[in-house]
Design an enzyme around this catalytic site. Structure first.
Site, PDB file in Angstrom:
ATOM      1  N   TRP A 110       0.835  -1.199   0.000  1.00  0.00           N
ATOM      2  CA  TRP A 110       0.000   0.000   0.000  1.00  0.00           C
ATOM      3  C   TRP A 110       0.871   1.251   0.000  1.00  0.00           C
ATOM      4  O   TRP A 110       1.767   1.399   0.834  1.00  0.00           O
ATOM      5  CB  TRP A 110      -0.893   0.046   1.224  1.00  0.00           C
ATOM      6  CG  TRP A 110      -1.943  -0.998   1.431  1.00  0.00           C
ATOM      7  CD1 TRP A 110      -2.669  -1.167   2.584  1.00  0.00           C
ATOM      8  CD2 TRP A 110      -2.442  -1.992   0.519  1.00  0.00           C
ATOM      9  NE1 TRP A 110      -3.570  -2.198   2.438  1.00  0.00           N
ATOM     10  CE2 TRP A 110      -3.449  -2.727   1.169  1.00  0.00           C
ATOM     11  CE3 TRP A 110      -2.119  -2.343  -0.796  1.00  0.00           C
ATOM     12  CZ2 TRP A 110      -4.142  -3.772   0.565  1.00  0.00           C
ATOM     13  CZ3 TRP A 110      -2.792  -3.393  -1.400  1.00  0.00           C
ATOM     14  CH2 TRP A 110      -3.790  -4.083  -0.730  1.00  0.00           C
ATOM     15  N   ASN A 140      -7.208  -0.886  -4.876  1.00  0.00           N
ATOM     16  CA  ASN A 140      -7.229  -2.288  -4.471  1.00  0.00           C
ATOM     17  C   ASN A 140      -8.650  -2.841  -4.466  1.00  0.00           C
ATOM     18  O   ASN A 140      -9.522  -2.320  -3.777  1.00  0.00           O
ATOM     19  CB  ASN A 140      -6.629  -2.441  -3.065  1.00  0.00           C
ATOM     20  CG  ASN A 140      -6.790  -3.850  -2.525  1.00  0.00           C
ATOM     21  OD1 ASN A 140      -6.378  -4.817  -3.150  1.00  0.00           O
ATOM     22  ND2 ASN A 140      -7.419  -3.972  -1.362  1.00  0.00           N
ATOM     23  N   GLU A 141      -8.874  -3.876  -5.266  1.00  0.00           N
ATOM     24  CA  GLU A 141     -10.130  -4.641  -5.298  1.00  0.00           C
ATOM     25  C   GLU A 141     -11.370  -3.765  -5.483  1.00  0.00           C
ATOM     26  O   GLU A 141     -12.312  -3.798  -4.683  1.00  0.00           O
ATOM     27  CB  GLU A 141     -10.261  -5.510  -4.045  1.00  0.00           C
ATOM     28  CG  GLU A 141      -9.133  -6.536  -3.931  1.00  0.00           C
ATOM     29  CD  GLU A 141      -9.320  -7.551  -2.816  1.00  0.00           C
ATOM     30  OE1 GLU A 141      -8.773  -8.646  -2.924  1.00  0.00           O
ATOM     31  OE2 GLU A 141     -10.024  -7.220  -1.822  1.00  0.00           O
ATOM     32  N   TYR A 168      -9.726 -16.251  -4.031  1.00  0.00           N
ATOM     33  CA  TYR A 168     -10.072 -16.678  -2.681  1.00  0.00           C
ATOM     34  C   TYR A 168     -11.296 -17.593  -2.729  1.00  0.00           C
ATOM     35  O   TYR A 168     -12.370 -17.238  -2.216  1.00  0.00           O
ATOM     36  CB  TYR A 168     -10.333 -15.469  -1.781  1.00  0.00           C
ATOM     37  CG  TYR A 168      -9.097 -14.644  -1.545  1.00  0.00           C
ATOM     38  CD1 TYR A 168      -8.087 -15.103  -0.697  1.00  0.00           C
ATOM     39  CD2 TYR A 168      -8.911 -13.427  -2.195  1.00  0.00           C
ATOM     40  CE1 TYR A 168      -6.935 -14.356  -0.487  1.00  0.00           C
ATOM     41  CE2 TYR A 168      -7.762 -12.673  -1.991  1.00  0.00           C
ATOM     42  CZ  TYR A 168      -6.780 -13.147  -1.137  1.00  0.00           C
ATOM     43  OH  TYR A 168      -5.641 -12.411  -0.937  1.00  0.00           O
ATOM     44  N   GLU A 205      -3.105 -11.827  -6.029  1.00  0.00           N
ATOM     45  CA  GLU A 205      -3.356 -12.308  -4.670  1.00  0.00           C
ATOM     46  C   GLU A 205      -3.872 -13.734  -4.729  1.00  0.00           C
ATOM     47  O   GLU A 205      -4.814 -14.019  -5.470  1.00  0.00           O
ATOM     48  CB  GLU A 205      -4.406 -11.452  -3.933  1.00  0.00           C
ATOM     49  CG  GLU A 205      -3.953 -10.074  -3.511  1.00  0.00           C
ATOM     50  CD  GLU A 205      -4.974  -9.392  -2.595  1.00  0.00           C
ATOM     51  OE1 GLU A 205      -5.731 -10.121  -1.907  1.00  0.00           O
ATOM     52  OE2 GLU A 205      -5.015  -8.150  -2.578  1.00  0.00           O
ATOM     53  N   TRP A 254      -0.587 -13.970  -0.831  1.00  0.00           N
ATOM     54  CA  TRP A 254      -0.998 -13.126   0.303  1.00  0.00           C
ATOM     55  C   TRP A 254      -0.868 -13.977   1.556  1.00  0.00           C
ATOM     56  O   TRP A 254      -1.503 -15.017   1.644  1.00  0.00           O
ATOM     57  CB  TRP A 254      -2.445 -12.685   0.123  1.00  0.00           C
ATOM     58  CG  TRP A 254      -2.903 -11.746   1.200  1.00  0.00           C
ATOM     59  CD1 TRP A 254      -3.289 -12.066   2.473  1.00  0.00           C
ATOM     60  CD2 TRP A 254      -2.997 -10.321   1.103  1.00  0.00           C
ATOM     61  NE1 TRP A 254      -3.630 -10.949   3.173  1.00  0.00           N
ATOM     62  CE2 TRP A 254      -3.454  -9.858   2.358  1.00  0.00           C
ATOM     63  CE3 TRP A 254      -2.739  -9.388   0.105  1.00  0.00           C
ATOM     64  CZ2 TRP A 254      -3.671  -8.511   2.620  1.00  0.00           C
ATOM     65  CZ3 TRP A 254      -2.960  -8.054   0.370  1.00  0.00           C
ATOM     66  CH2 TRP A 254      -3.420  -7.621   1.606  1.00  0.00           C
TER      67      TRP A 254
END
Length: 399
Positions: free
Chosen positions: A88, A203-204, A279, A318, A360
């Site tokens: 970040w 991010n995302e 994920y 990720e 991650w």
């Protein structure tokens, strides 16, 4: 780790006895990572990425007394031949902000980020730097909207981040400040530093208020153009998880749509490579492990195919295996990493667009307060570290 992997690892150490102990070289100041068709490249050679996420680097480097954790992390990553870290470059509001209010910056936090970039260079690690969070952690788009509300804007949704002129102005100003920052250690402006591989817009990102995808598409068009007008040296990616729009929703977990579109978003001029996150244990918790693994393989393959169509490299930005997963063991994590790494390697070896992966996440020793279930402490994870090293070594032979 299964016996065949151990035998391969031993064989590599016999054939390349110096590869494990030889430190990764720092790179020169002149050479930026670029794309060549569907491949990453550096100094005229294909570059294959094996690396990690460590969102916390700037946060920890804020305090000079804890910067050793950043140094140790890069040392360990270099030991296992990793070459990219994603982190970040934002902290908006809160107790340890980079930006405490629009246009107001914390110099100590910025010096922490200076240190991160300087240390990454020493250990031959390139950085992917994300500029804002979709989620509330470290401020995110919610904080930007709150700042605008405090200044009289009548906003009702965090998704106003993507449309409100004042909020977009705040974001653009932050982009300019970060990109033109001159590192107090290296004396090089961030936009001129080849240590940075790429910027990431957000991010995302998700925009549930407009599932047609038009709102987010317009935002990407505007912000990609703005960032590239300041920095034409570096690559740029969006930060997508990989979700498709309505016309291809069957490939998304449970066919959900999130207001983003892997195809059209990545067609924007100025977006240099594609990304996905993975994920399945979070997105598809009702499936068996076998079914989740099958879905993950399909998720990667459809994005490989579409990245080839887009003529851009793909980065699995990720992935991980949580210790909170029912029945978790380190061996299962190692096996999962091996499967993902195998898919990446086979694609790269055949000339495909999958240019690498970032798991991650890495944590340093003594950072248990940052545990999220996905943490890998390299010094305490010998079998996982060997899996990572094997991937680094075999990818390096393709360059």
């Amino acid at each position: 780790m299964n016996n065949s992997i151990i035998l391969i690892f031993v064989a590599i150490l016999i054939i390349f006895p110096n590869e494990f102990s030889k430190p990764t070289r720092a790179f020169s100041n002149n050479n930026f990572v670029y794309t060549d068709g569907t491949h990453f490249a550096l100094n005229g050679k294909s570059l294959y990425i094996n690396g990690f996420n460590a969102y916390w680097l700037m946060y920890i480097a804020y305090d000079p007394s804890t910067r050793i954790k950043v140094t140790n992390t890069f040392q360990q990553a270099s030991k296992y031949k990793m070459n990219v870290a994603r982190t970040w470059a934002f902290s908006h509001g809160g107790s340890r902000p980079l930006q405490s209010a629009p246009g107001v910056y914390n110099e100590q936090m910025f010096q922490g980020l200076d240190f991160v970039i300087s240390e990454a260079k020493k250990y031959g690690i390139h950085l992917i730097m994300s500029l804002v969070n979709n989620w509330d952690a470290f401020g995110g788009k919610k904080q930007y909207v709150e700042w605008a509300v405090q200044r009289g804007q009548k906003l009702t949704s965090d998704d106003d981040f993507f449309t409100n002129p004042m909020v977009k102005g705040f974001y653009k100003n932050n982009v300019k400040v970060v990109l033109t920052r001159v590192n107090t250690i290296t004396k090089v402006a961030y936009k001129d530093d080849p240590t940075i591989l790429s910027w990431e817009l957000i991010n995302e990102p998700r925009c549930p208020s407009d599932l047609s995808g038009k709102t987010f598409q317009n935002w990407v068009l505007e912000m990609a153009g703005y960032l590239k007008s300041i920095d034409s040296n570096h690559l740029l990616e969006i930060g997508l998880e990989g979700f498709y729009g309505n016309d291809m929703r069957q490939y998304n977990p449970n066919s959900y749509i999130f207001g983003t579109n892997f195809i059209s978003n990545n067609q924007v001029q100025g977006i240099d490579f594609t990304t996905i996150h993975m994920y399945p244990n979070q997105w598809l918790p009702g499936l068996t492990q076998e079914a989740q693994d099958k879905w993950a393989s399909q998720w990667i393959q459809v994005h490989i195919d579409d990245s080839k169509m887009l003529k851009k490299p793909l980065l699995i930005a990720e992935f991980g295996k949580s210790t909170k997963t029912p029945g978790y063991t380190v061996a299962k994590r190692d096996n999962y990493f091996e499967k993902i790494y195998g898919t990446i390697f086979n694609c790269a070896k055949s000339g495909g667009p999958c240019g690498g992966g970032l798991f991650w996440q890495v944590l340093g020793q003594g950072m248990s307060s940052f545990d999220d279930g996905y943490q890998v402490v390299l010094q305490e994870s010998p079998s996982t570290s060997r899996v990572i090293l094997l991937q680094s070594l075999r990818l390096s032979k393709l360059s």
